[in-house]
Structure formats: C-alpha cells, structure tokens
Design an enzyme around this catalytic site. Structure first.
Site, PDB file in Angstrom:
ATOM      1  N   CYS A 216      -3.133 -14.229  -3.456  1.00  0.00           N
ATOM      2  CA  CYS A 216      -2.860 -14.669  -2.091  1.00  0.00           C
ATOM      3  C   CYS A 216      -3.140 -16.161  -1.926  1.00  0.00           C
ATOM      4  O   CYS A 216      -3.220 -16.665  -0.809  1.00  0.00           O
ATOM      5  CB  CYS A 216      -3.685 -13.862  -1.088  1.00  0.00           C
ATOM      6  SG  CYS A 216      -5.472 -14.055  -1.278  1.00  0.00           S
TER       7      CYS A 216
ATOM      8  N   SER B 277     -17.965  -6.736  -4.115  1.00  0.00           N
ATOM      9  CA  SER B 277     -19.299  -7.331  -4.239  1.00  0.00           C
ATOM     10  C   SER B 277     -20.030  -7.387  -2.905  1.00  0.00           C
ATOM     11  O   SER B 277     -21.219  -7.686  -2.854  1.00  0.00           O
ATOM     12  CB  SER B 277     -19.196  -8.745  -4.829  1.00  0.00           C
ATOM     13  OG  SER B 277     -18.420  -9.574  -3.976  1.00  0.00           O
TER      14      SER B 277
ATOM     15  N   ARG C   9       0.835  -1.203   0.000  1.00  0.00           N
ATOM     16  CA  ARG C   9       0.000   0.000   0.000  1.00  0.00           C
ATOM     17  C   ARG C   9       0.877   1.262   0.000  1.00  0.00           C
ATOM     18  O   ARG C   9       0.558   2.247  -0.671  1.00  0.00           O
ATOM     19  CB  ARG C   9      -0.935  -0.008   1.213  1.00  0.00           C
ATOM     20  CG  ARG C   9      -2.112  -0.974   1.076  1.00  0.00           C
ATOM     21  CD  ARG C   9      -3.117  -0.801   2.189  1.00  0.00           C
ATOM     22  NE  ARG C   9      -2.758  -1.471   3.417  1.00  0.00           N
ATOM     23  CZ  ARG C   9      -3.228  -2.656   3.804  1.00  0.00           C
ATOM     24  NH1 ARG C   9      -4.077  -3.319   3.039  1.00  0.00           N
ATOM     25  NH2 ARG C   9      -2.872  -3.176   4.965  1.00  0.00           N
TER      26      ARG C   9
END
Length: 393
Positions: A337, A251, A212
């Site tokens: 991942c 979602s 990040r």
C-alpha cells in the site's frame, strides 16, 4: 477574490493537463499575506488564470480544487460531495443493505485533494490531509450531512496524525456532527467493529473489500495465515469461505483484541480461529509447511521516496520467507500500500523473492484498490494499492 501565486515560465504545463498539484519549485512569487491553508489563485508568469486551491508549506505547495476561476464555498463542497455520492450509487456500493461500509471521498480521485471520507453505517469518518481542508472541516461536514440526507447522522473528524505537526493547529479527533457509541458496520454481510477513535486510517481498511471477497472464494478446507491482520478482515472472510483453520498475526496487542472481537461478532465460539501478538518475521520463520493460504498485507514500508530502496528489500525478504514456507500447491495473497512503490517495483520485489525461494510460482490475479477509491486519470500517483495472488508449486 483570493490572493495569487505566480508560476515560473513553463511550469504551468502539468496544470494545463489537469494535474492537481503545484510543487514549490514551480513558484516564481506569491502575494503577501498568504498563510498555510489559504485559498489561492494560481497564475502563469504572464498573469493568466490556471487554477484555485489550498496553499500549504512543503514540496506540494498547492492542492488544486478547481481549474475554473470560482469561489470555494458551500455550493462548491455540496456539488463535489454530490458527485462523489452519485458515483457510489452507480457502483451499488452506497444504499446496499449488505454493505454500509465504503469510501465516499478519495482525495484527488474525487477532485477533492486533501479530503478522505469513509462511511460506516450512519457515521462518516472525515480525515484532512491538508491544512486547507482542516480549516474548512465544519463547512464540509455540514454540507456532507445535507448531501447524504438520512444516510449519515454523525461525522467523526480524525486528523490528528494526518496534518503537519508544524502547523500547530491544535487539532483533536472527535465528533463535529452528532455522536454515536455504535461502532459496528457491515461489509458484504459480515459485521465488524470500527476503531475510529484510535485505529489506523479511519478505523478499517475499506480498500481491501473486493480482495477479501476474492480470498473467501479460495479459503475452503484450507489452513490460512493472515499476517499483519489489524482488524482481522481477511480472517473472518476466510472463515465464511470454509477455511479449516485461521491464524491471525499482528505485532499490536490492540489489533489482536480487535481481530478477536470481530471474529466473535461473526462466528461466536468458533474454535477454528486463533490470534497471535508477535513480530511477523519471527512468526513466519516458524511457519514452514503449516499453511495452504497466506495473506501478506503489511503497513506501508515506504512513506517517501528516500525509503524506497529499503522498502523493496523489505518486501523481497517478507515474500521470500512466505514463499519458502507455504505448503505445496499453496496460494499467497501479497500486497503493498506504499504509494511510492509502483506496480513494477512491487512485482520485481516479489519476482526476486520467488527466484530466491527456488519455487515454481504463477500469477493468478493482479489486484488493486476498489472502485470507491478511484484514480483521477490526470493523477496516476493515486494508484497506491497493488497486490498479487500467486500459486506456489
């Protein structure tokens, strides 16, 4: 002393190289009375001691805690937890006023297979991935508080979804030390809410902290799309990096709610951000030529080897759509991942996607999990997070 499990001839070789798993197919015989979660001694066919660990039903039959013939007691847990803490202090991750969020224990990576502990300020979230760790949870929590001193006042146990349901343990999530309603933590100076009650993993994806930060350095004046945003981590880093527009997509309505709350926590009233509750592929199909920077950080596409083929097809399709639609000169952060997806698997899937897109693509960075998610050198399977940063002409 603990009951014993005897291996077939020659099956101790990987253990002699300190691999921390005993597979069920390697077992010759077991003493009577061994139940799931029992501490056992692992012996060679000739009866020579090899290891001590937790027994469990399944393909991984024993998770090794020590290759010395010792008792697994409070002294053992405290020693291992202290070792884990000292490494995080050496990394300047613990006791950093700009960052009170980090992984303290990473299973096999910290020689504590089956145990994960993430720290969020004064609250530690503990997760068991084996019945043996579950049975020891209260002892481990008490040892954790002693080792951490005034750093940790609360321990939340979150293992409802990580333990085998067939074990019928009746496990429930909840505090086993202290209690706290304050779920706000700090990562690199940015605040966020941790959903340790209902969230994925321990409530936040601690393993993307450094990635990040890298994204933040690329965000200035860019229109950013954060797919599978979950808690919005990449989104609020992009905003601090000076992005002109950030769209977050997931979602899950709960994830969108959490993303909006986290953005508001750091950038109240900032109109650069907008969140969408929508299917990833459907959204990407309409996103052509709208974004300079796209993040693809989907949940694990493959939980086990049987799903590998379909997972790789999924990664290829997802990356192809993003590569086709990103603006000229765009940058794509893409991740997997899935533990069963190797770096080579993932890179080949992205290579295929690039070829199908017909775009010129260059690799800028090859990413991985951070240092507080260490990989035991004897357990390469622990290297689960892999990522690429791509420049797309």
């Amino acid at each position: 002393m603990y009951k014993s499990i005897y291996l077939k001839r020659g099956k101790e070789e990987s253990l002699r190289r300190f691999h921390p798993w005993v597979f069920s197919g390697a077992i010759q015989k077991m003493d009577e009375g061994i139940s799931e979660g029992s501490l056992v001694r692992v012996l060679s066919e000739k009866g020579d001691f090899i290891a001590v660990g937790h027994y469990q039903i399944g393909s991984i039959a024993v998770r090794v805690l020590s290759f010395r013939d010792i008792q697994i007691d409070d002294d053992f847990w405290e020693s291992r937890l202290e070792s884990a803490l000292q490494m995080r202090l050496a990394l300047d991750i613990a006791d950093n006023p700009q960052n009170n969020t980090y992984r303290l224990v990473h299973g096999e990576g910290d020689n504590l297979p089956g145990l994960v502990i993430d720290c969020y300020g004064p609250t530690a979230v503990m997760q068991a991935h084996s019945v043996g760790i579950h049975l020891c949870r209260k002892s481990i929590a008490a040892c954790l508080v002693r080792v951490m001193g005034n750093r940790i006042q609360h321990v939340y146990y979150k293992s409802e979804t990580t333990l085998p349901f067939k074990a019928e343990l009746g496990q429930e999530n909840g505090f086993i030390v202290g209690s706290s309603d304050d779920n706000t933590a700090i990562e690199n100076g940015l605040k966020f809410h941790v959903d340790w009650l209902r969230g994925q993993k321990t409530g936040f994806f601690v393993d993307q902290r450094e990635n990040r930060s890298l994204l933040e350095s690329y965000a200035r004046d860019k229109s950013v799309l954060n797919m599978f945003c979950y808690t919005g981590g990449f989104s609020f880093y992009a905003m601090r990096g000076g992005a002109k527009l950030v769209h977050s997509v997931d979602s899950s309505a709960k994830a969108i709610e959490l993303t909006n709350a986290n953005v508001e926590l750091n950038f109240p009233g900032d109109t650069r951000h907008q969140a969408f509750c929508e299917d990833a592929f459907r959204f990407l199909d309409r996103a052509a030529d709208k974004y300079d920077l796209i993040i693809l950080d989907p949940p694990a596409f493959a939980k086990h080897r049987a799903a590998l083929h379909n997972a790789l097809k999924g990664y290829t399709r997802l990356n192809r759509v993003a590569l086709e639609g990103i603006k000229k000169g765009g940058i794509l952060f893409t991740f997997s991942c899935s533990q069963v997806v190797t770096k080579e698997h993932f890179r080949n899937a992205v290579f295929t996607a690039a070829a199908q897109s017909g775009r010129k693509v260059r690799i800028l960075h090859q990413l991985h999990q951070p240092a507080d998610h260490p990989v035991n050198i004897y357990h390469p399977e622990g290297e689960y997070l892999k990522g690429l940063v791509l420049y797309v002409e």
